[in-house]
Design a protein around this motif. Structure first.
Motif, short mmCIF file in Angstrom:
data_model
loop_
_atom_site.label_atom_id
_atom_site.label_comp_id
_atom_site.label_asym_id
_atom_site.label_seq_id
_atom_site.Cartn_x
_atom_site.Cartn_y
_atom_site.Cartn_z
N ILE A 68 0.87 -1.18 0.00
CA ILE A 68 0.00 0.00 0.00
C ILE A 68 0.91 1.23 0.00
CG2 ILE A 68 -1.67 1.34 1.33
CD1 ILE A 68 -2.81 -1.24 2.40
N ALA A 69 0.66 2.14 -0.93
CA ALA A 69 1.51 3.33 -1.04
C ALA A 69 1.23 4.30 0.09
CB ALA A 69 1.27 4.01 -2.38
N GLY A 70 2.30 4.94 0.59
CA GLY A 70 2.18 5.94 1.63
C GLY A 70 2.23 7.35 1.08
N SER A 71 2.05 8.32 1.96
CA SER A 71 2.03 9.73 1.55
C SER A 71 3.41 10.35 1.49
CB SER A 71 1.15 10.54 2.53
OG SER A 71 1.71 10.49 3.84
N ASP A 72 4.41 9.73 2.11
CA ASP A 72 5.76 10.28 2.14
C ASP A 72 6.70 9.35 1.37
OD1 ASP A 72 8.22 11.36 2.64
OD2 ASP A 72 8.08 11.28 4.84
N GLY A 74 9.63 9.67 0.54
CA GLY A 74 11.00 9.69 1.02
C GLY A 74 11.22 8.84 2.26
N ALA A 75 10.14 8.37 2.87
CA ALA A 75 10.26 7.55 4.08
C ALA A 75 10.46 6.09 3.69
CB ALA A 75 9.02 7.70 4.94
N GLY A 76 11.29 5.40 4.43
CA GLY A 76 11.48 3.98 4.17
C GLY A 76 10.19 3.22 4.39
N ALA A 77 9.97 2.20 3.58
CA ALA A 77 8.76 1.41 3.72
C ALA A 77 8.81 0.56 4.99
CB ALA A 77 8.57 0.52 2.50
N LEU A 78 7.63 0.22 5.50
CA LEU A 78 7.49 -0.61 6.69
C LEU A 78 6.91 -1.96 6.29
CD1 LEU A 78 7.54 -0.91 9.83
CD2 LEU A 78 5.20 -0.02 9.82
N LEU A 79 7.61 -3.03 6.63
CA LEU A 79 7.13 -4.39 6.39
C LEU A 79 6.33 -4.85 7.61
CD1 LEU A 79 7.11 -7.19 4.99
CD2 LEU A 79 9.35 -7.60 6.04
N VAL A 80 5.14 -5.37 7.36
CA VAL A 80 4.31 -5.93 8.43
C VAL A 80 4.06 -7.39 8.04
CG1 VAL A 80 2.25 -5.58 9.82
CG2 VAL A 80 3.19 -3.67 8.52
N HIS A 81 4.55 -8.32 8.84
CA HIS A 81 4.46 -9.72 8.41
C HIS A 81 3.93 -10.63 9.50
CE1 HIS A 81 8.38 -10.99 10.33
NE2 HIS A 81 8.70 -9.73 10.12
N ALA A 82 3.24 -11.67 9.03
CA ALA A 82 2.69 -12.70 9.92
C ALA A 82 2.80 -14.03 9.19
CB ALA A 82 1.23 -12.40 10.25
N HIS A 83 3.07 -15.08 9.93
CA HIS A 83 3.13 -16.39 9.28
C HIS A 83 1.78 -17.09 9.37
CE1 HIS A 83 3.51 -18.74 13.07
NE2 HIS A 83 4.31 -17.77 13.50
N PRO A 137 -1.45 5.77 4.68
CA PRO A 137 -0.43 5.77 5.73
C PRO A 137 0.72 6.69 5.36
CG PRO A 137 -0.25 3.79 4.40
CD PRO A 137 -1.48 4.50 3.92
N ARG A 138 1.52 7.06 6.35
CA ARG A 138 2.67 7.93 6.07
C ARG A 138 3.70 7.20 5.21
NH1 ARG A 138 7.76 9.51 7.70
NH2 ARG A 138 8.00 7.77 9.17
N ARG A 139 3.98 5.95 5.54
CA ARG A 139 4.99 5.18 4.82
C ARG A 139 4.32 4.14 3.92
NH1 ARG A 139 8.80 3.22 9.83
NH2 ARG A 139 10.06 2.35 8.13
N ASP A 140 5.04 3.73 2.88
CA ASP A 140 4.59 2.54 2.17
C ASP A 140 4.50 1.39 3.15
OD1 ASP A 140 4.69 3.98 -0.18
OD2 ASP A 140 6.04 2.60 -1.22
N LEU A 141 3.45 0.60 3.05
CA LEU A 141 3.28 -0.59 3.89
C LEU A 141 3.36 -1.83 3.02
CD1 LEU A 141 0.27 0.51 6.15
CD2 LEU A 141 2.72 0.64 6.69
N ILE A 436 -0.76 2.48 14.64
CA ILE A 436 0.67 2.32 14.36
C ILE A 436 0.93 2.40 12.86
CG2 ILE A 436 2.58 0.66 14.40
CD1 ILE A 436 1.42 -0.38 17.06
N LEU A 437 0.17 1.65 12.08
CA LEU A 437 0.44 1.57 10.65
C LEU A 437 0.06 2.85 9.93
CD1 LEU A 437 -0.57 -2.10 9.76
CD2 LEU A 437 1.57 -1.18 10.69
N ARG A 438 -0.87 3.60 10.47
CA ARG A 438 -1.24 4.88 9.86
C ARG A 438 -0.16 5.93 10.08
NH1 ARG A 438 -5.47 5.71 12.55
NH2 ARG A 438 -4.78 7.39 13.92
N THR A 439 0.47 5.93 11.25
CA THR A 439 1.35 7.03 11.63
C THR A 439 2.84 6.69 11.55
OG1 THR A 439 1.25 6.41 13.97
CG2 THR A 439 -0.38 7.98 13.17
N ALA A 440 3.18 5.40 11.46
CA ALA A 440 4.60 5.02 11.51
C ALA A 440 5.39 5.65 10.36
CB ALA A 440 4.73 3.49 11.47
#
Length: 440
Positions: A68-72, A74-83, A137-141, A436-440
């Motif tokens: 999911i693309a973020g609004s910034d 220039g910010a590094g993307a955040l990986l959210v993972h679950a097995h 979100p701020r960052r790509d997720l 968390i995922l919206r603001t990180a």
């Protein structure tokens, strides 16, 4: 009244539990549960217009990745993972069907309730919530739903990192298990302040084999180089040894916070007793103070009247950050010069910054829903798929937010019979994770 986000979180966790994605570690018996779970997630994401890619390196071993693309930018993307895989069950030990997702007395029962279909269902619901509400979100997720974590991640995160690293382009940090659950901050049961543990480090995992060799002989004629006897001495030396305490940064931060809250010194002399006073938290944190090497499998002869020419023992090894070479040398010294020490699988520990901005994001999200809660770094004595993503330079943190009763030991639910989680803890997890995922 619960929100749609909370309702969907519970719904998806239950539906995922009902998909029997058991990982036996044996290819012939695993089946297609992981791929079926991944396809379920893919269909739920597609319903709200989120594209994803299913990757299946072997039949049935499916993982799913979406971005999911973020609004910034220039910010590094955040990986959210679950097995999506779970460990096997002994159904006779359960009071509720392990794949029934029953709810009783406010608890959801089922294999994966905390390890970790709870988080898979939560982040799926959050992704859909963002799409429905137009939340950017701020960052790509990057959302990853992974196979094979319970057998080391070889066909899941490990395979993706080696063969499809472009799926994680631009990712700098990751969120996953094992942390975020609440524990009592102070000893007074009337004081309800909670600490929410965040795993900023994970012990490494390694296997090693000790082998003694001698001359085969008849059992009636004892030899001076009996391989079984020499191996037994080495196994005894390793198994009884206690490696020295190492105050890693994550351990020290935990001790500082809990020491101040509970009036404990945590000196080298008082460490064991002070940790023991923490109740069920002691078993979790106590395992992070030292390297460990545990003999688990012995192999030698097959006939009682034959002295075998070779005997071996396999070791399960857990390594603190930066301790690989010290541990290797320590094992060689303990085993002795006449024992061969051969390394097998070896994953070093991971270590992420203690004071990174994301820690503040986690604290702000907890504060919004538990004003007295405090996020406390700790070192996870086990390992997660973060060890694979670390190869891409991704700093991994363990934080699945769960506000639970003071006497509820979340960590004890992992791989246990009657694995369960409070339903209201899942609702809490949905609200906090969304923030968390919206603001990180």
């Amino acid at each position: 009244m619960s929100t749609r986000l909370e309702d969907e979180t519970l719904q998806f966790v239950r539906e995922l539990i009902r998909i029997e994605s058991v990982n036996t570690g044996i290819a012939a018996t695993i089946g297609d549960g992981e791929t079926r779970a991944a396809r379920f997630v893919q269909e739920c994401l597609a319903e709200v217009g989120i594209a994803s890619e299913l990757v299946e390196p072997r039949p049935g071993r499916g993982s799913l990745v979406a971005r999911i693309a973020g609004s910034d930018p220039g910010a590094g993307a955040l990986l959210v993972h679950a097995h999506l895989d779970v460990v096997p069950v002994e159904e006779g030990d359960w009071t509720h069907p392990p794949f029934g997702a029953d709810i009783e007395d406010g608890f959801l029962y089922g294999r994966g309730a905390v390890d970790m279909k709870n988080y898979a269902g939560t982040i799926l619901a959050v992704a859909r919530h963002f799409a429905r509400e137009g939340i950017v979100p701020r960052r790509d997720l990057v959302f990853a739903f992974l196979a094979d974590e319970e057998s080391g991640g070889v066909w899941g995160a490990g395979w993706l990192v080696e063969n499809r690293p472009e799926l994680f382009a631009g990712v700098t940090e990751a969120l996953s298990e094992v942390g975020g659950f609440s524990v009592p901050l102070v000893a007074d049961p009337a004081d309800e302040r909670r600490a929410y543990l965040v795993a900023t480090s994970e012990k490494g995992v390694a296997w090693s084999t000790l082998t003694a060799r001698g001359h085969a002989a008849h059992g009636s004629r004892p030899t001076d180089d009996n391989a079984v006897v020499r191996l037994a001495r080495a196994v005894s030396a390793v198994g009884s040894h206690r490696f020295p305490v190492v105050r890693t940064p994550a351990l020290q931060r935990f001790l500082d916070v809990f020491g101040e809250a509970r009036g404990l010194a945590f000196t080298d002399e008082s460490l064991a007793d002070d940790l023991a006073s923490l109740g069920f938290v002691a078993s979790l944190v106590g395992a992070t103070t030292r390297n460990t090497a545990t003999p688990t499998v012995l192999s030698a002869g097959e006939k009682t009247n034959i002295i075998p020419a070779e005997a071996s023992a396999r070791l399960d090894i857990r390594i603190l950050p930066g301790q690989d070479e010290q541990l290797r040398q320590g094992l060689r010294d303990l085993a002795g010069e006449d024992i061969d020490v051969r390394e097998g699988r070896w994953w070093s520990a991971t270590e992420a910054p203690l004071d990174a901005p994301i820690i503040g994001v986690l604290q702000d999200a907890i504060t919004a829903h538990d004003p007295d809660g405090i996020v406390v770094p700790y070192l996870l004595p086990a390992s997660t798929d973060n060890k694979h993503f670390a190869k891409l330079g991704i700093h991994g943190y363990g934080f699945v937010p769960l506000r639970v009763p003071a006497d509820f030991d979340v960590f004890a639910q992992f791989h246990a019979a009657d694995e369960r989680v409070p339903v209201d803890a899942l609702h809490f997890s949905a609200r906090v994770t969304a923030r968390i995922l919206r603001t990180a």
